[in-house]
Design an enzyme around this catalytic site. Structure first.
Site, mmCIF file in Angstrom:
data_model
loop_
_atom_site.group_PDB
_atom_site.id
_atom_site.type_symbol
_atom_site.label_atom_id
_atom_site.label_comp_id
_atom_site.label_asym_id
_atom_site.label_seq_id
_atom_site.Cartn_x
_atom_site.Cartn_y
_atom_site.Cartn_z
ATOM 1 N N ASP A 84 0.811 -1.222 0.000
ATOM 2 C CA ASP A 84 0.000 0.000 0.000
ATOM 3 C C ASP A 84 0.842 1.269 0.000
ATOM 4 O O ASP A 84 0.430 2.309 0.534
ATOM 5 C CB ASP A 84 -0.964 0.015 1.197
ATOM 6 C CG ASP A 84 -1.893 -1.176 1.187
ATOM 7 O OD1 ASP A 84 -2.215 -1.653 0.080
ATOM 8 O OD2 ASP A 84 -2.295 -1.635 2.269
ATOM 9 N N LYS A 98 1.897 2.201 -5.079
ATOM 10 C CA LYS A 98 2.492 1.684 -6.317
ATOM 11 C C LYS A 98 1.590 1.941 -7.528
ATOM 12 O O LYS A 98 2.053 2.345 -8.590
ATOM 13 C CB LYS A 98 2.740 0.165 -6.192
ATOM 14 C CG LYS A 98 3.655 -0.199 -5.034
ATOM 15 C CD LYS A 98 3.739 -1.696 -4.831
ATOM 16 C CE LYS A 98 2.480 -2.351 -4.317
ATOM 17 N NZ LYS A 98 2.093 -2.001 -2.939
ATOM 18 N N ASN A 141 -5.221 -10.135 -3.638
ATOM 19 C CA ASN A 141 -4.924 -9.559 -2.311
ATOM 20 C C ASN A 141 -4.461 -8.114 -2.489
ATOM 21 O O ASN A 141 -4.559 -7.303 -1.575
ATOM 22 C CB ASN A 141 -3.867 -10.384 -1.555
ATOM 23 C CG ASN A 141 -2.636 -10.738 -2.386
ATOM 24 O OD1 ASN A 141 -2.608 -10.531 -3.593
ATOM 25 N ND2 ASN A 141 -1.624 -11.276 -1.731
ATOM 26 N N GLY A 160 -4.524 -4.266 -3.840
ATOM 27 C CA GLY A 160 -5.519 -3.247 -4.165
ATOM 28 C C GLY A 160 -4.746 -1.996 -4.533
ATOM 29 O O GLY A 160 -4.123 -1.388 -3.675
ATOM 30 N N HIS A 161 -4.708 -1.670 -5.806
ATOM 31 C CA HIS A 161 -3.913 -0.533 -6.279
ATOM 32 C C HIS A 161 -4.848 0.590 -6.711
ATOM 33 O O HIS A 161 -5.629 0.421 -7.652
ATOM 34 C CB HIS A 161 -2.999 -0.976 -7.434
ATOM 35 C CG HIS A 161 -1.958 -1.977 -6.999
ATOM 36 N ND1 HIS A 161 -1.009 -2.487 -7.841
ATOM 37 C CD2 HIS A 161 -1.712 -2.525 -5.778
ATOM 38 C CE1 HIS A 161 -0.224 -3.324 -7.162
ATOM 39 N NE2 HIS A 161 -0.645 -3.368 -5.921
ATOM 40 N N GLN A 203 2.012 -6.026 -3.134
ATOM 41 C CA GLN A 203 2.465 -6.123 -1.735
ATOM 42 C C GLN A 203 3.758 -5.294 -1.579
ATOM 43 O O GLN A 203 3.933 -4.331 -2.283
ATOM 44 C CB GLN A 203 2.670 -7.580 -1.312
ATOM 45 C CG GLN A 203 1.378 -8.386 -1.187
ATOM 46 C CD GLN A 203 0.805 -8.846 -2.496
ATOM 47 O OE1 GLN A 203 1.473 -9.520 -3.261
ATOM 48 N NE2 GLN A 203 -0.439 -8.512 -2.769
ATOM 49 N N ARG A 223 -5.595 0.402 8.548
ATOM 50 C CA ARG A 223 -4.171 0.059 8.508
ATOM 51 C C ARG A 223 -3.492 0.552 9.777
ATOM 52 O O ARG A 223 -3.806 1.639 10.261
ATOM 53 C CB ARG A 223 -3.501 0.698 7.293
ATOM 54 C CG ARG A 223 -4.030 0.166 5.977
ATOM 55 C CD ARG A 223 -3.423 0.933 4.790
ATOM 56 N NE ARG A 223 -3.968 0.467 3.516
ATOM 57 C CZ ARG A 223 -4.105 1.240 2.434
ATOM 58 N NH1 ARG A 223 -3.751 2.512 2.479
ATOM 59 N NH2 ARG A 223 -4.592 0.744 1.330
ATOM 60 N N GLY A 270 -0.329 13.770 -3.011
ATOM 61 C CA GLY A 270 -1.792 13.646 -3.033
ATOM 62 C C GLY A 270 -2.156 12.441 -3.878
ATOM 63 O O GLY A 270 -1.323 11.948 -4.649
HETATM 64 P P1 GDP Z 1 -0.757 0.375 -3.571
HETATM 65 O O1 GDP Z 1 -1.354 -0.917 -3.110
HETATM 66 O O2 GDP Z 1 0.712 0.435 -3.295
HETATM 67 O O3 GDP Z 1 -1.074 0.716 -4.994
HETATM 68 O O4 GDP Z 1 -1.414 1.507 -2.654
HETATM 69 P P2 GDP Z 1 -2.984 1.631 -2.240
HETATM 70 O O5 GDP Z 1 -3.734 2.112 -3.409
HETATM 71 O O6 GDP Z 1 -3.449 0.396 -1.586
HETATM 72 O O7 GDP Z 1 -2.882 2.703 -1.094
HETATM 73 C C1 GDP Z 1 -2.413 3.985 -1.319
HETATM 74 C C2 GDP Z 1 -3.521 4.978 -0.938
HETATM 75 O O8 GDP Z 1 -2.973 6.273 -0.840
HETATM 76 C C3 GDP Z 1 -4.586 5.089 -2.009
HETATM 77 O O9 GDP Z 1 -5.794 5.444 -1.382
HETATM 78 C C4 GDP Z 1 -4.085 6.233 -2.895
HETATM 79 O O10 GDP Z 1 -5.134 6.886 -3.596
HETATM 80 C C5 GDP Z 1 -3.474 7.135 -1.860
HETATM 81 N N1 GDP Z 1 -2.312 7.920 -2.282
HETATM 82 C C6 GDP Z 1 -1.344 7.585 -3.174
HETATM 83 N N2 GDP Z 1 -0.380 8.530 -3.202
HETATM 84 C C7 GDP Z 1 -0.747 9.473 -2.313
HETATM 85 C C8 GDP Z 1 -0.148 10.684 -1.855
HETATM 86 O O11 GDP Z 1 0.944 11.078 -2.249
HETATM 87 N N3 GDP Z 1 -0.834 11.387 -0.880
HETATM 88 C C9 GDP Z 1 -2.027 10.981 -0.401
HETATM 89 N N4 GDP Z 1 -2.613 11.727 0.535
HETATM 90 N N5 GDP Z 1 -2.614 9.848 -0.795
HETATM 91 C C10 GDP Z 1 -1.980 9.099 -1.746
HETATM 92 P P1 IMO Z 2 -0.879 -4.171 -2.261
HETATM 93 O O1 IMO Z 2 -0.410 -4.730 -3.581
HETATM 94 C C1 IMO Z 2 -0.977 -4.540 2.073
HETATM 95 C C2 IMO Z 2 -1.040 -8.586 3.710
HETATM 96 C C3 IMO Z 2 -2.277 -9.048 4.422
HETATM 97 C C4 IMO Z 2 -1.683 -10.040 5.415
HETATM 98 C C5 IMO Z 2 -0.562 -10.675 4.610
HETATM 99 C C6 IMO Z 2 -0.933 -11.980 3.926
HETATM 100 O O2 IMO Z 2 -2.176 -3.472 -2.339
HETATM 101 O O3 IMO Z 2 0.207 -3.382 -1.628
HETATM 102 P P2 IMO Z 2 -2.525 -12.716 1.937
HETATM 103 O O4 IMO Z 2 -3.886 -12.259 1.555
HETATM 104 O O5 IMO Z 2 -1.483 -12.487 0.916
HETATM 105 O O6 IMO Z 2 -2.527 -14.114 2.472
HETATM 106 O O7 IMO Z 2 -2.136 -11.801 3.222
HETATM 107 O O8 IMO Z 2 -0.197 -9.719 3.626
HETATM 108 N N1 IMO Z 2 -1.255 -8.092 2.335
HETATM 109 C C7 IMO Z 2 -1.178 -6.811 1.989
HETATM 110 N N2 IMO Z 2 -1.012 -5.708 2.740
HETATM 111 N N3 IMO Z 2 -1.070 -4.438 0.732
HETATM 112 C C8 IMO Z 2 -1.220 -5.534 -0.049
HETATM 113 O O9 IMO Z 2 -1.183 -5.490 -1.382
HETATM 114 C C9 IMO Z 2 -1.328 -6.792 0.586
HETATM 115 N N4 IMO Z 2 -1.501 -8.052 0.148
HETATM 116 C C10 IMO Z 2 -1.448 -8.843 1.221
HETATM 117 O O10 IMO Z 2 -2.943 -7.990 5.066
HETATM 118 O O11 IMO Z 2 -1.122 -9.361 6.499
HETATM 119 MG MG MG Z 3 -2.884 -1.610 -1.859
#
Ligand code: GDP
Ligand code: IMO
Ligand code: MG
Length: 430
Positions: A15, A18, A40, A42-43, A224, A305, A411
C-alpha cells in the site's frame, strides 16, 4: 536485447502507492506487467475526478498507448478478473487487444478461499491477517504441484480435474475442523472461466520476449511490499509470493539481463494491514492522526491500517535486497501540519544498537531509535517548490540510503506528483 525492463515495487508492507506511480509513469512504457500476487492487492488510481481500485489488472490499463500483461507469477481469481474487466470497460476503456494473460498463471479456485479461512482459524492468535482471497492456498497448490493453470481451462478434462482438486480441499478443510458458513457455489466461477477463455491468453515467455526484441520498454508492477516477501519479509507474517525485484524475472519469464532500473516506492511513514511485527507502530494519537489524514484503510478489505513512523532500518534493508537505484516517496503531504516528524535510524535490540534488520522481530524487544525533524506546514507550492523543512527531511533520507528520491507524491491524484528527475527515461544500471 533491444527493449528493457524497469521494475517498480513496494519497500514496506504494501500500500505504498504503487498503483498511482505506475499509472503516472505508464505513458513512458509500451507495456505494464504484473508479476506476482493476486487479488490480495488493491492498487488505487485517481484521475479526472474518478477513483479506480485494481486487484489483478495492471495499472497501465487507463493509458491508451500501453498494453498490459498478467504474468504467470500471478494467481488469478476469474471472478475478480471479470469484475475488474467490466469496471474498466464501463469507464469506456477497452481491454480488447490491451490485456494479455499468461497461460501458465495459476488459478484461484473457490475452495482456496475456504482453505485460507480454515488456515487462519487454525492459527488462532498467530493468524497472518490474510486478505482471505485464497492467495496462500493457491500458491501452496502451485508449489505442491497440484494447481490448475489458465492454460488448463481449454482442455476437455478441466472440470474433472477441478472437481477432484475441490474434493481434496474439502477433506483438508474438514480435517482442520473448519465449518464454513457456506460452501462456495461453482457456477459463477465457471461462468467467469468461460469469459476468461475468450480473453487474450498467451504463451507468456514468448510474448514478452518478442516485445523486448521489438524494443519495448516494459514496466513491471509489484504487488504487496518487500517486508511481505515470502523469503525476505517478516516471516511468517508475509504473503506467499516473491515480491522483490528477482520475482519480476521469475514471474514474467524475463532474464535478469533485461532489467534496467529498480524503482523503490515508499511512504513518508509506515503502514501495515494484518498481523506481524511493526517496530515503529504508533498506537497513540499519532497513529490515529496518520490513519485519518492518510485515509489508511485497506483498498481490498477496508480494514484500518496500522500506522507509524518511517523506518529507515527496514527501508535500507529493502533497498539492499532489491538493488533499488531510484527512490519514490509517497504521501509526504500526510505529514504536513505535524509539529515534528520522526524516523527510526537504528534499533535498540535488548540494549545493543543495531543497523540491520533482525532475523525475527516477533520474539525480540526491538526499540526504534528515532531522529526528530522539524515539521512543515505544506510540503510544496505550485511548481513543486518544496518547503525547507521538507527538503531537510528528504536530504536526510537521501544521505542514509545513498539514493536519490526522484519522485515525490503529495496527493492521491495523478497531478499531485513532483518529478525531480524523469526516472522512467533515465538510462541506468542496477
Ligand atoms: P498500492 O497498493 O501500493 O497501490 O497503494 P494503495 O492504493 O493500496 O494505497 C495507497 C492509498 O494512498 C490510495 O488510497 C491512494 O489513492 C493514496 N495515495 C497515493 N499517493 C498518495 C499521496 O501522495 N498522498 C495521499 N494523501 N494519498 C496518496
Ligand atoms: P498491495 O499490492 C498490504 C497482507 C495481508 C496479510 C498478509 C498476507 O495493495 O500493496 P494474503 O492475503 O497475501 O494471504 O495476506 O499480507 N497483504 C497486503 N497488505 N497491501 C497488499 O497489497 C497486501 N496483500 C497482502 O494484510 O497481512
Ligand atoms: Mg494496496
Amino acid at each position: 536485447m533491444k527493449g528493457s525492463l524497469d521494475i517498480l515495487l513496494g519497500l514496506q508492507w504494501g500500500d505504498e502507492g504503487k498503483g498511482k506511480v505506475v499509472d503516472y509513469l505508464a505513458p513512458n512504457y509500451q507495456m505494464v506487467a504484473r508479476f506476482q500476487g493476486g487479488p490480495n492487492a488493491g492498487h488505487s488510481l485517481v484521475f479526472n475526478g474518478s477513483k479506480f481500485v485494481l486487484h489483478t489488472i495492471p495499472s497501465g490499463i487507463f493509458r491508451e498507448s500501453c498494453i498490459n500483461f498478467i504474468g504467470h507469477g500471478v494467481v488469478i481469481d476469474p471472478i475478480t478478473l471479470r469484475q475488474e474487466v467490466e469496471a474498466v470497460q464501463k469507464a469506456g476503456v477497452s481491454t480488447q487487444g490491451r490485456l494479455f494473460i499468461a497461460r501458465k498463471a495459476h488459478l484461484i479456485i473457490p475452495t482456496h478461499k475456504v482453505l485460507d479461512a480454515a488456515s487462519e482459524q487454525a492459527k488462532g492468535r498467530q493468524r497472518v491477517g490474510s486478505t482471505l482471497r485464497g492467495i496462500g492456498p493457491a500458491y501452496m497448490d502451485k508449489t505442491g504441484r497440484n494447481g490448475l493453470r489458465v492454460g488448463d481451462i481449454y482442455s476437455a478434462g478441466f472440470e474433472k480435474k477441478l472437481r477432484a482438486l475441490m474434493d481434496k480441499h474439502r477433506l483438508l478443510i474438514l480435517s482442520m475442523k473448519y465449518d464454513p458458513p457456506e460452501w462456495p457455489s461453482l457456477d459463477p466461477w465457471l461462468e467467469a472461466v468461460d469469459q476468461l477463455r475468450r480473453m487474450d491468453v498467451v504463451d507468456g515467455e514468448y510474448f514478452i520476449y518478442e516485445k523486448i526484441q521489438e524494443g519495448a520498454r516494459i514496466l513491471a508492477e509489484g504487488a504487496q511490499g518487500t517486508l511481505l516477501d515470502i523469503d525476505h519479509g517478516t516471516y511468517p507474517y508475509v504473503t506467499s509470493s516473491s515480491t522483490v525485484a528477482a520475482g519480476a524475472c521469475l514471474g514474467l519469464g524475463l532474464p535478469p539481463s533485461a532489467v534496467r532500473n529498480v524503482f523503490g516506492v515508499f511512504k513518508a511513514y509506515c503502514t501495515r494491514v494484518g498481523s506481524g511485527p511493526f517496530p515503529t507502530e504508533q498506537t497513540d494519537e499519532t497513529g490515529h492522526l496518520l490513519r485519518t489524514k492518510g485515509h489508511e484503510f485497506g483498498a481490498t478489505t477496508g480494514r484500518p491500517r496500522r500506522c507509524g513512523w518511517l523506518d529507515l532500518v527496514a527501508l535500507r534493508y529493502a533497498i539492499m535486497v532489491n538493488g533499488v537505484n531510484h527512490l519514490m516517496m509517497m504521501k509526504a503531504d500526510v505529514l504536513s501540519g505535524l509539529p515534528q516528524v520522526k524516523a527510526a535510524v537504528a534499533y535498540d535490540l535488548e540494549g545493543t544498537r543495531r543497523n540491520d534488520f533482525p532475523f525475527d522481530l516477533t520474539e525480540l524487544d526491538v526499540r526504534p531509535i528515532y531522529k526528530e525533524f522539524p515539521g512543515w506546514e505544506t510540503i510544496c507550492t505550485e511548481g513543486c517548490t518544496f518547503s525547507k523543512e521538507f527538503m531537510d527531511f528528504l536530504a536526510y533520507i537521501e544521505r542514509v540510503t545513498r539514493l536519490p528520491v526522484n519522485l515525490v507524491s503529495y496527493g492521491p491524484d495523478r497531478q499531485h506528483t513532483c518529478i525531480r528527475k524523469d526516472v522512467s527515461l533515465v538510462e541506468g544500471s542496477v
